[in-house]
Design a protein around this motif. Structure first.
Motif: not given
Lengths: 259, 315
Positions: A143-149, A151-154, A173-185
């Motif tokens: 879900e988060d990956l798709e939101a990043e794809r 560009g949905l803000p969180f 903060p707006p980059v944190a989700r992408r950062c977490a996704l990178v980590f989680n993969h």
């Protein structure tokens, strides 16, 4: 400190649980009176095939059986009789995944309720719950990956783990989700070492003693994780665990190993 | 200044400091708090009555939607693999790589799927819209239009890279190579999962092969093979692309790589060679003049595993 719980103290978590239970109560009451109140054809089919004899014959049956998913959800979140909260945290630790435990709990509770009708005691309750939680983790990551794809803000308060990353690493903060996704993969061994040394703040000595590799390997893992997050996945440094998977599939997850 | 704070272990702080100095780093872009806890949860904003569903209900609906999307993907993929005539354009899935795909079309796979569909159906409560979707998932998928509709529905319902790949496969099957490449490129460029990214590159290479751009195909296969988790089929496909391109140098290098892999890949190579033969017999491809030239020029050692692949080109 648990970063996945960084945002909430016990009182706040209690309030969140109460809110969740109240929501489920409201939905459950509506269900009893209206939609889904009757027995569906599928349910009749199950009953006629002998499933009724199983009721109460397995661990968790008092919570999971004999009701609609909505009703089961109400039972699951009311006082957390299945210990789902602790299990969520344990699975996050096991996979070393950066997600908010509260967010995972909500999704996992719904998934447990959704799957409850198909559950008849096999596999053992703990294993089944873990599978439900793991499926929920994967679902949230996708879900988060798709939101990043797209560009949905969180909202920064959407996931305490993202907020933790932002605070700990000084990331916008707006980059944190992408950062977490990178980590989680990242490869699982990299994540586990990072989790131990950075999130749980264990010393290098202790991390090594706990099996995170010799000191150089442990350092290399943390460096790789930080480098990847720093560059949002474009780090050119060496992967200390080449070929290691970012997820170890099991159960339901393994069925869709089509790619 | 925020970066001087010691929120973490000194060694970790040192690493952060070092990495933050690199160009483009996202680290230390904003001030850090004095400590890493005690952050207040957001206040719940007052909501107008009926302005949202109860969270619990919303999460349940998410589960239903995900389950249906999962079933649609299973329905699609099972049907896709069952189409023999798609062999030529189907990205080769070795048993190790394909997992469930290796048993595609088998009775056990179909029975398992049916059970899952029935299980999900049981989770729906009567005549809901979602129930109708489950019924749709149980409909036989026989025509290309059915497959396309199901692949598209799965992606619309729950967007994911897996669903995107399946839609790409179907576009490829329909001969819409540009659209297929678009799907595969979206996956390879956006995926954080290295394995999935490599798989999408293999699929993109197959699409390039289908439109006769062997150079672009060779590039895609090369990128997939160089990935840490690259599928073994990337090298095999790369060899086919090099042969079709008439690129003797690349072909020679790939043969050496293949042989360096040892005998453990023998079964995989044999299966892939069979796949090539079947699709060639079906008239889906034929060796180019360049391939014939390379085959004449390359002399394999008797023990080379590439021999069975060359057979598929020369027979």
């Amino acid at each position: 400190m648990d970063p996945v719980r960084a945002n909430t103290n016990s009182d706040e978590r209690g309030a969140l649980r109460s809110q969740c239970a109240a929501d489920a109560e409201r939905v459950g009451a509506a269900t009893e009176q209206g939609e889904g109140a009757g027995t569906s054809a599928a349910e009749l089919l199950q009953l006629s095939s002998g499933a009724a004899e199983d009721l109460g014959a397995y661990a968790g049956a008092d919570i999971l059986s004999g009701a609609s998913p909505r009703r089961v959800l109400q039972r699951v979140v009311q006082g957390d009789p299945l210990g789902l909260d602790e299990r969520c945290l344990e699975r996050l630790r096991h996979h070393a995944t950066l997600l908010s435990c509260d967010r995972l709990y909500e999704r996992a509770a719904a998934w447990v309720a959704h799957q409850s009708r198909a559950y008849r005691g096999q596999p053992e309750l703990g294993v089944w719950l873990d599978r439900c939680i793991d499926r929920s983790i994967r679902s949230l990551l996708e879900e988060d990956l798709e939101a990043e794809r797209v560009g949905l803000p969180f909202r920064t308060d959407e996931d305490s783990a993202y907020e933790f990353l932002s605070d700990a690493l000084g990331i916008e903060p707006p980059v944190a989700r992408r950062c977490a996704l990178v980590f989680n993969h990242l490869p699982v061994p990299v994540r586990r070492t990072f989790w131990s040394m950075v999130l749980q703040r264990k010393s290098l000595h202790r991390a090594v003693a706990e099996g995170h590799g010799p000191p150089e390997r442990a350092r290399a893992r943390v460096r790789y994780a930080l480098g990847m997050m720093s560059t949002l996945g474009k780090w050119a440094g060496p992967n200390p665990d080449p070929g290691a998977p970012s997820w170890i599939p099991q159960g339901h997850d393994a069925k869709e190993g089509l790619l | 200044m925020s970066r001087s704070m010691q929120l973490l272990d000194p060694e970790i702080e040192g690493l952060l400091e070092e990495l933050s100095r690199e160009s483009g780093s996202t680290l230390f872009r904003v001030a850090r708090p004095k400590e890493l806890k005690g952050l207040a949860p957001a206040q719940e904003e007052p909501l107008a009555a009926g302005s949202r569903r109860a969270p619990a209900e919303a999460k349940l609906l998410d589960c239903y939607r995900e389950e249906v999307a999962y079933l649609l993907r299973c329905r699609y993929y099972e049907s896709y693999l069952a189409q023999d005539h798609l062999t030529a354009i189907r990205p080769f899935l070795a048993p190790r790589e394909g997992g469930a795909a290796g048993a595609a079309g088998s009775e056990s796979s179909a029975v398992q799927l049916h059970r899952e569909v029935a299980g999900v159906s049981a989770n729906f409560e009567g005549s809901t819209a979602a129930d109708l979707v489950v019924q749709a998932a149980m409909v036989a998928v026989s025509s290309p239009e059915d497959r396309l509709a199901i692949a598209a529905a799965a992606l619309r319902l729950v967007p994911s890279d897996t669903a995107r790949m399946y839609l790409g496969y179907e576009y490829l099957a329909q001969g819409w190579i540009g659209a297929a490449l678009d799907c595969f490129t979206r996956v390879s460029e956006g995926a954080l999962d290295a394995r999935l990214a490599a798989s999408s590159r293999v699929a993109a290479g197959v699409a390039e092969m289908a439109r006769g751009d062997f150079r672009a195909a060779l590039e895609q296969f090369g990128l997939a093979a160089s990935a840490e988790c690259g599928p073994a089929s990337a090298e095999l496909n790369g060899l086919a692309a090099a042969l079709q391109l008439g690129d003797e140098g690349s072909a020679r290098a790939l043969v050496q790589q293949l042989d360096a892999g040892g005998a453990s890949r023998a079964a995989l190579v044999e299966a892939w060679s069979q796949s090539l033969k079947v699709s060639r017999a079906a008239g889906r491809w034929s060796p180019t003049a360049g391939a014939k030239r390379v085959l004449q020029g390359l002399h394999l050692s008797p023990s080379s595993q590439a021999g069975v692949i060359f057979d598929a080109f020369s027979e």
